[in-house]
Design an enzyme around this catalytic site. Sequence first.
Site, PDB file in Angstrom:
ATOM      1  CD  GLU A  41      -1.344  -6.871   2.608  1.00  0.00           C
ATOM      2  OE1 GLU A  41      -1.769  -6.279   3.627  1.00  0.00           O
ATOM      3  OE2 GLU A  41      -1.967  -6.882   1.526  1.00  0.00           O
TER       4      GLU A  41
ATOM      5  CG  ASP B 104       0.788  -4.086   8.484  1.00  0.00           C
ATOM      6  OD1 ASP B 104      -0.433  -3.905   8.319  1.00  0.00           O
ATOM      7  OD2 ASP B 104       1.297  -5.214   8.675  1.00  0.00           O
TER       8      ASP B 104
ATOM      9  CG  HIS C  98      -3.630  -2.702   6.484  1.00  0.00           C
ATOM     10  ND1 HIS C  98      -2.326  -3.136   6.563  1.00  0.00           N
ATOM     11  CD2 HIS C  98      -4.193  -3.393   5.461  1.00  0.00           C
ATOM     12  CE1 HIS C  98      -2.123  -4.044   5.626  1.00  0.00           C
ATOM     13  NE2 HIS C  98      -3.234  -4.227   4.945  1.00  0.00           N
ATOM     14  CD  GLU C  99      -7.894  -2.998   3.484  1.00  0.00           C
ATOM     15  OE1 GLU C  99      -7.825  -2.845   2.249  1.00  0.00           O
ATOM     16  OE2 GLU C  99      -7.479  -4.021   4.064  1.00  0.00           O
TER      17      GLU C  99
ATOM     18  CG  HIS D 138      -3.285  -1.931   0.690  1.00  0.00           C
ATOM     19  ND1 HIS D 138      -2.082  -2.531   0.404  1.00  0.00           N
ATOM     20  CD2 HIS D 138      -3.890  -2.726   1.604  1.00  0.00           C
ATOM     21  CE1 HIS D 138      -1.976  -3.645   1.125  1.00  0.00           C
ATOM     22  NE2 HIS D 138      -3.053  -3.782   1.860  1.00  0.00           N
TER      23      HIS D 138
END
Length: 415
Positions: free
Chosen positions: A356, A360, A278-279, A282
Amino acid sequence: MNAFALLFLAFLIGGALAGLVLLRRNVRHVQAHRDAVPAAFAASIPLASHQRAADYTVARARLSGVHIVANAAFVLVLTLGGGLQAVHDAWAAVLAPGGLAHGVALLGALGVLGWLFELPFVLVRTFVIEKKFGFNRMTPRLFVTDTAREAALGALIGLPLLAVVLWLTQSMGERWWLWVWAFWLGFNLLVMLVWPTFIAPLFNNFTPLADAALKARVEALLARCGFRAKGLFVMDGSRRSAHGNAYFTGLGAAKRIVFFDTLLDKLDADEVEAVLAHELGHFRHRHLLRRLAFLAPASLGLLALLGELMQQSWFFTALGMQATDVASALALFMLVLPVFAFPLAPALSHWSRKHEYEADHYAAQQADAGKLVSALVKLYRDNAATLTPDPLYSRFHDSHPPAALRIARLQALQR
Ligand SMILES: [Zn+2]
């Protein structure tokens, strides 16, 4: 009272009232749903955890309510109440008003006042609320040493920074704001470069990730995602709080991936991989760069606006100042900007929630979406994050999507 003063009051009072109404809605909504775990989480979150999350949300909302009222009063006292002018006059007794030293002293004093204002809230949050819900690990002694280090760092970096900014405004002619902007951007980039290696270690210990199996998993994920990092570190977040997190810091080749020890304690290897994916989402979607691409021109626009405002005497008189020097303009601007920016909060929150979802989505491609779901459920449970926020409150304030929506989307992505 001039028109700008009335506009300022309207925004100040309107913003505080809107903030209080939203908080109240959220408290009511959370309390109304306190006695039943939402169906989607019934199997994974016990009722006791759900109720603890509700009580935690309500306790923090009460403190936020007090903070909203006190903050409005604080801004009012400093502006229309003549507080900033009084600080200005006090320094004028020792330093020539309008000069560089006086300007630095005025802005430094404003920083100290702001810190003193926040202090009781920080103390209650840390040593009352976080303690009551079992999250606080901070000892009073650590709090004092943290504070001393932050103050030293603030003085060491902040005061020279202010001096340079004020010097630029006085020496660069009409287009000073362009110079201040360039200097400010450069400074921020420098901070991003040196933060992981020089500043973060002042507050925490970073040790290389020792778990060989987890390390191999993480490195495989990084290779798969084409992400080059200078190291995998575990941070002793447990020194201060039981809340867990993962993040990466730094720029270019100096990027580091940091796991809180509290996160590694809670999640299994699959879940850690999913959270990191997930990070990386970004990063892959360039969210940080996009934010900078918005903030850089926005801050240039604001500085240009400040350049215009400080030539208008109504700007100073409307906000309770007789002095019309650059430092006073800067101080007023910093005090009132959040008041006028409040209505932008929903747009910024929406933008953040969109990011976000994108992260995801990326995580679901690179790792196991089901594992991200189970990691999130654990984190909601252990962090006592409410599953039932008021929809309007959430839309206004939340940087992350509400749990139910976020997990429903991830489950739809799960193959
Ligand atoms: Zn995220």
